[in-house]
Design an enzyme around this catalytic site. Structure first.
Site: not given
Length: 183
Positions: A32-33
């Protein structure tokens, strides 16, 4: 293609790994990053993904239990950036699309000069078509990157394995070197 293949291999592992956290068994982890500054390539060609500060288990993501904090607006998938739906494997695939776009074009997919401009481009999902930027790119490569960058999660490739397989076909037409040797 080489870097994309290696990122996908790492994501395949992350998305299917089994781990225990606070006495609970989990299967699959979303990063997610994903962004270039969270990826390291060693001199031997080994790719490593770092900074799991926003990561969450697939189980937790499915039920909406994940950090609402957003990573870099340039690379975050729309569902996280705009808070519309829960993330899944395709959320990391969007970030892969942003990274591949940048690698082949030399510019960011959403090239705003201020965070407000980037957010406006992201809300409208406006980016320059890769064929206009780099005409010599193979059409299947352009189409794959565009699929990864789809605003609608359902239109993105379903998992890192399918993206890797497509990248491997494209890579094989460009060189006989392995991805690690290419790097």
């Amino acid at each position: 293609t080489a870097v994309g293949i290696m990122i996908c291999k790492a994501l395949e592992y992350l998305h299917t790994c089994k781990f225990q956290l606070e006495k609970a068994e989990h299967k699959g982890l979303l990063h997610l990053d994903l962004k270039p500054s969270n990826i390291i390539l060693s001199l031997s060609g080994t790719l490593k993904i770092m900074d799991f500060g926003l990561s969450t288990s697939l189980d937790d993501a499915r039920i909406g239990k994940f950090l609402s904090k957003v990573g870099s607006p340039q690379y975050s998938p729309p569902e996280l950036l705009l808070g519309s739906i829960n993330p899944d494997e395709r959320s990391d695939i969007f970030s892969v699309g942003c990274i591949l776009y940048e690698l082949v074009s030399g510019s960011k997919a959403f090239p705003g000069t201020t965070s407000e401009e980037v957010m406006q481009l992201r809300r409208e999902n406006i980016h320059i078509n890769l064929k206009k930027v780099h005409r010599s790119l193979p059409q299947p490569f352009v189409e794959l990157i565009e699929q990864c960058l789809s605003y609608e999660k359902e239109k993105r490739p379903s998992d890192a394995f399918s993206v890797r397989k497509q990248l491997e076909k494209i890579h094989a037409k460009l060189t006989t070197l392995t991805p690690e040797s290419t790097i």
